[in-house]
Write a protein that holds these residues in place. Sequence first.
Motif, PDB file in Angstrom:
ATOM      1  N   GLY A 170       0.771  -1.231   0.000  1.00 10.97           N
ATOM      2  CA  GLY A 170       0.000   0.000   0.000  1.00 10.97           C
ATOM      3  C   GLY A 170       0.806   1.286   0.000  1.00 10.97           C
ATOM      4  N   GLU A 171       2.136   1.181   0.039  1.00  5.51           N
ATOM      5  CA  GLU A 171       3.006   2.361   0.066  1.00  5.51           C
ATOM      6  C   GLU A 171       3.733   2.512  -1.262  1.00  5.51           C
ATOM      7  N   ILE A 172       3.851   3.745  -1.722  1.00  5.08           N
ATOM      8  CA  ILE A 172       4.559   3.991  -2.977  1.00  5.08           C
ATOM      9  C   ILE A 172       6.050   3.670  -2.802  1.00  5.08           C
ATOM     10  N   ILE A 173       6.621   2.956  -3.780  1.00  5.94           N
ATOM     11  CA  ILE A 173       8.056   2.658  -3.735  1.00  5.94           C
ATOM     12  C   ILE A 173       8.783   3.204  -4.959  1.00  5.94           C
ATOM     13  N   TYR A 174       8.028   3.541  -6.007  1.00  7.99           N
ATOM     14  CA  TYR A 174       8.665   4.064  -7.217  1.00  7.99           C
ATOM     15  C   TYR A 174       7.629   4.845  -8.016  1.00  7.99           C
ATOM     16  N   GLU A 175       8.128   5.916  -8.621  1.00 11.03           N
ATOM     17  CA  GLU A 175       7.291   6.710  -9.526  1.00 11.03           C
ATOM     18  C   GLU A 175       8.173   7.145 -10.684  1.00 11.03           C
ATOM     19  N   GLY A 176       7.770   6.784 -11.905  1.00  9.07           N
ATOM     20  CA  GLY A 176       8.584   7.197 -13.033  1.00  9.07           C
ATOM     21  C   GLY A 176       8.382   6.351 -14.274  1.00  9.07           C
ATOM     22  N   ASP A 177       9.448   6.296 -15.066  1.00  4.06           N
ATOM     23  CA  ASP A 177       9.427   5.621 -16.362  1.00  4.06           C
ATOM     24  C   ASP A 177       9.804   4.147 -16.233  1.00  4.06           C
ATOM     25  N   TYR A 178       9.319   3.355 -17.195  1.00  4.56           N
ATOM     26  CA  TYR A 178       9.617   1.924 -17.274  1.00  4.56           C
ATOM     27  C   TYR A 178      10.051   1.612 -18.702  1.00  4.56           C
ATOM     28  N   LYS A 179      10.819   0.552 -18.827  1.00  4.03           N
ATOM     29  CA  LYS A 179      11.162   0.027 -20.149  1.00  4.03           C
ATOM     30  C   LYS A 179      10.910  -1.469 -20.101  1.00  4.03           C
ATOM     31  N   ASP A 180      10.169  -1.968 -21.056  1.00  5.68           N
ATOM     32  CA  ASP A 180       9.793  -3.386 -21.078  1.00  5.68           C
ATOM     33  C   ASP A 180       9.142  -3.800 -19.765  1.00  5.68           C
ATOM     34  N   GLY A 181       8.393  -2.864 -19.158  1.00  8.71           N
ATOM     35  CA  GLY A 181       7.676  -3.153 -17.928  1.00  8.71           C
ATOM     36  C   GLY A 181       8.509  -3.063 -16.662  1.00  8.71           C
ATOM     37  N   LEU A 182       9.808  -2.737 -16.790  1.00 12.64           N
ATOM     38  CA  LEU A 182      10.704  -2.675 -15.634  1.00 12.64           C
ATOM     39  C   LEU A 182      11.226  -1.268 -15.417  1.00 12.64           C
TER      40      LEU A 182
END
Length: 191
Positions: free
Chosen positions: A47-59
């Motif tokens: 329930g806590e945010i751990i990452y916010e941003g861009d992904y490549k190939d879902g990672l």
Amino acid sequence: MEYNYFEGDAEKEENEVNREYDEDKQLIFEGELKDGIRIKGKEYLDGEIIYEGDYKDGLRWNGKGIEYDSENRKIFEGEIKEGKKWKGKCNIYNSSGKLLFKREYNDGMITKEIEYNLKGKKIFEGEYRNNDKYKGKEYNEIGEVIFEGKYKDNERFEGKAKNNLYEFTYVNGKIESKNISVYDYINHELF
């Protein structure tokens, strides 16, 4: 077996918000998908945010992003390249929440660092080359500079150091000279 529940259409057009849930129906991702693969959004754990941003190939692989720790503190903000901190700022905390390091990265390597002791006092500030200390200052408990100079293999190499009684000069990693300071000599003689 991993179970993911989606709210939204994995085939939605780019820039539309999708939500992904785990088997307990807790949100684990919220963001944009392209052809069913994460491209930008927020990732959650318990329930806590751990990452916010861009992904490549879902990672979290290439692009700009912000990583958070379990206490919702920013621990990295910047550019990630091939899964590695590439360019940006990083904070490292101990398990009690005390800030231990502030680091800057460029080209995937640490370029600057401030290190703190457990009381929150600065004990080192300097520059890095190839992820090793290169040039900087070390501080004692009351904030006085006790070494200023260059490092080699993370060890004092060239510069000036001092303690309560002596001033030292480092040359090629060895103490070249040691002088007693006048102030400390006078105080020492009074006792």
